[in-house]
Design a protein around this motif. Structure first.
Motif, mmCIF file in Angstrom:
data_model
loop_
_atom_site.group_PDB
_atom_site.id
_atom_site.type_symbol
_atom_site.label_atom_id
_atom_site.label_comp_id
_atom_site.label_asym_id
_atom_site.label_seq_id
_atom_site.Cartn_x
_atom_site.Cartn_y
_atom_site.Cartn_z
ATOM 1 N N PHE A 1 -8.083 4.997 5.930
ATOM 2 C CA PHE A 1 -8.244 5.193 7.374
ATOM 3 C C PHE A 1 -8.529 6.645 7.763
ATOM 4 N N LYS A 2 -8.699 7.501 6.757
ATOM 5 C CA LYS A 2 -9.014 8.912 7.004
ATOM 6 C C LYS A 2 -8.026 9.551 7.988
ATOM 7 N N CYS A 3 -6.766 9.408 7.668
ATOM 8 C CA CYS A 3 -5.712 10.021 8.469
ATOM 9 C C CYS A 3 -4.778 10.770 7.519
ATOM 10 N N THR A 4 -3.831 11.465 8.076
ATOM 11 C CA THR A 4 -2.930 12.275 7.258
ATOM 12 C C THR A 4 -1.579 11.578 7.073
ATOM 13 N N PRO A 5 -0.865 11.929 6.014
ATOM 14 C CA PRO A 5 0.490 11.396 5.845
ATOM 15 C C PRO A 5 1.373 11.755 7.042
ATOM 16 N N ARG A 6 1.139 12.940 7.582
ATOM 17 C CA ARG A 6 1.908 13.380 8.753
ATOM 18 C C ARG A 6 1.710 12.408 9.918
ATOM 19 N N ALA A 7 0.471 11.931 10.106
ATOM 20 C CA ALA A 7 0.194 10.982 11.191
ATOM 21 C C ALA A 7 0.959 9.683 10.965
ATOM 22 N N LEU A 8 0.961 9.183 9.734
ATOM 23 C CA LEU A 8 1.682 7.942 9.454
ATOM 24 C C LEU A 8 3.185 8.113 9.671
ATOM 25 N N ARG A 9 3.717 9.243 9.253
ATOM 26 C CA ARG A 9 5.147 9.493 9.478
ATOM 27 C C ARG A 9 5.445 9.613 10.977
ATOM 28 N N PHE B 1 0.846 -1.186 0.000
ATOM 29 C CA PHE B 1 0.000 0.000 0.000
ATOM 30 C C PHE B 1 0.881 1.236 0.000
ATOM 31 N N THR B 2 0.397 2.280 -0.643
ATOM 32 C CA THR B 2 1.096 3.562 -0.597
ATOM 33 C C THR B 2 0.574 4.346 0.610
ATOM 34 N N ILE B 3 1.301 5.375 0.970
ATOM 35 C CA ILE B 3 0.871 6.225 2.081
ATOM 36 C C ILE B 3 -0.493 6.841 1.750
ATOM 37 N N ARG B 4 -0.681 7.202 0.489
ATOM 38 C CA ARG B 4 -1.957 7.795 0.061
ATOM 39 C C ARG B 4 -3.107 6.814 0.227
ATOM 40 N N GLN B 5 -2.900 5.567 -0.171
ATOM 41 C CA GLN B 5 -3.967 4.564 -0.044
ATOM 42 C C GLN B 5 -4.381 4.380 1.413
ATOM 43 N N LEU B 6 -3.400 4.282 2.302
ATOM 44 C CA LEU B 6 -3.722 4.093 3.718
ATOM 45 C C LEU B 6 -4.395 5.331 4.302
ATOM 46 N N CYS B 7 -3.938 6.498 3.902
ATOM 47 C CA CYS B 7 -4.556 7.732 4.404
ATOM 48 C C CYS B 7 -6.014 7.829 3.967
ATOM 49 N N LEU B 8 -6.287 7.476 2.725
ATOM 50 C CA LEU B 8 -7.666 7.505 2.245
ATOM 51 C C LEU B 8 -8.522 6.460 2.959
ATOM 52 N N TYR C 1 3.793 8.041 13.407
ATOM 53 C CA TYR C 1 3.785 6.676 13.955
ATOM 54 C C TYR C 1 5.071 5.939 13.573
ATOM 55 N N GLU C 2 5.598 6.238 12.396
ATOM 56 C CA GLU C 2 6.873 5.655 11.982
ATOM 57 C C GLU C 2 7.998 6.175 12.879
ATOM 58 N N ASP C 3 8.008 7.475 13.147
ATOM 59 C CA ASP C 3 9.027 8.067 14.028
ATOM 60 C C ASP C 3 8.977 7.462 15.426
ATOM 61 N N LYS C 4 7.780 7.116 15.882
ATOM 62 C CA LYS C 4 7.602 6.528 17.214
ATOM 63 C C LYS C 4 7.891 5.024 17.231
ATOM 64 N N GLY C 5 8.209 4.459 16.067
ATOM 65 C CA GLY C 5 8.541 3.041 15.996
ATOM 66 C C GLY C 5 7.340 2.123 15.935
ATOM 67 N N LEU C 6 6.163 2.673 15.693
ATOM 68 C CA LEU C 6 4.959 1.845 15.627
ATOM 69 C C LEU C 6 4.746 1.256 14.238
ATOM 70 N N LEU C 7 5.241 1.928 13.227
ATOM 71 C CA LEU C 7 5.183 1.445 11.845
ATOM 72 C C LEU C 7 6.593 1.434 11.279
ATOM 73 N N ALA C 8 6.855 0.482 10.388
ATOM 74 C CA ALA C 8 8.179 0.405 9.765
ATOM 75 C C ALA C 8 8.020 0.031 8.289
ATOM 76 N N PRO C 9 7.531 0.978 7.477
ATOM 77 C CA PRO C 9 7.347 0.656 6.059
ATOM 78 C C PRO C 9 8.680 0.483 5.340
ATOM 79 N N ALA C 10 8.638 -0.314 4.296
ATOM 80 C CA ALA C 10 9.822 -0.476 3.449
ATOM 81 C C ALA C 10 9.949 0.790 2.591
ATOM 82 N N ARG C 11 11.049 0.900 1.897
ATOM 83 C CA ARG C 11 11.282 2.063 1.041
ATOM 84 C C ARG C 11 11.532 1.600 -0.387
ATOM 85 N N ASP C 12 10.991 2.393 -1.304
ATOM 86 C CA ASP C 12 11.276 2.236 -2.721
ATOM 87 C C ASP C 12 11.751 3.606 -3.177
#
Length: 159
Positions: free
Chosen positions: A21-29, A12-19, A31-42
């Motif tokens: 779950f009705k959240c912002t990219p900032r929120a996902l980032r 999933f892309t950040i956009r797909q998840l934001c749409l 949660y990543e900074d807090k170690g709750l999410l660890a997406p791979a990178r392309d």
């Protein structure tokens, strides 16, 4: 668990998840900074796995019921323990019971505050009736307007 029973390796892309779950990219980032999410990178793009999606769903549920991010992290960390989810379930159960108790206490406090406010309203209405009855209709109009505003807020939050 056999591999054929696991979820597909869809990403999933950040956009797909934001749409979704009705959240912002900032929120996902965040949660990543807090170690709750660890997406791979392309390259510069984040690529979220099905596991990341499930973790985001649990994060948002935990937040909705008032769990702290640290508590959510403790629960998510137990997902990796190979015990069929027993430790995670036990930790979640304890946290949920604690949260229920806290919310029940808050509800009692809110009920007491409402009762005190209603008594105050009655006393002020009585006083105005005796001293300045001309001001009472304005108080009723204000009450109606306030209720209308609050109803609008409740309806917009439900969307």
């Amino acid at each position: 668990m056999p591999n054929d029973l696991r979820r597909p390796s869809r990403t999933f892309t950040i956009r797909q998840l934001c749409l979704e779950f009705k959240c912002t990219p900032r929120a996902l980032r965040f949660y990543e900074d807090k170690g709750l999410l660890a997406p791979a990178r392309d390259g510069m793009n984040r690529v979220y796995s099905y596991k990341d999606r499930a973790r985001l769903q649990l994060i948002l549920r935990g937040k909705r019921v008032g769990l702290a991010l640290a508590e959510i992290g403790e629960i998510l960390d137990l997902y990796e323990v190979d015990d069929g989810g027993a430790q995670q379930a036990a930790k979640s159960l304890r946290k949920f019971r604690e949260r229920i108790l806290a919310l029940e206490n808050q509800k009692l406090d809110i009920d007491k505050a409402i009762k005190e406010l209603k008594l105050g309203v009655e006393a002020m209405e009585k006083r105005l009736t005796e001293t300045r009855p001309d001001l009472l209709p304005r108080a009723a109009d204000y009450d109606q307007m306030l209720r209308h505003r609050l109803d609008g807020v409740e309806h917009s939050e439900a969307k």
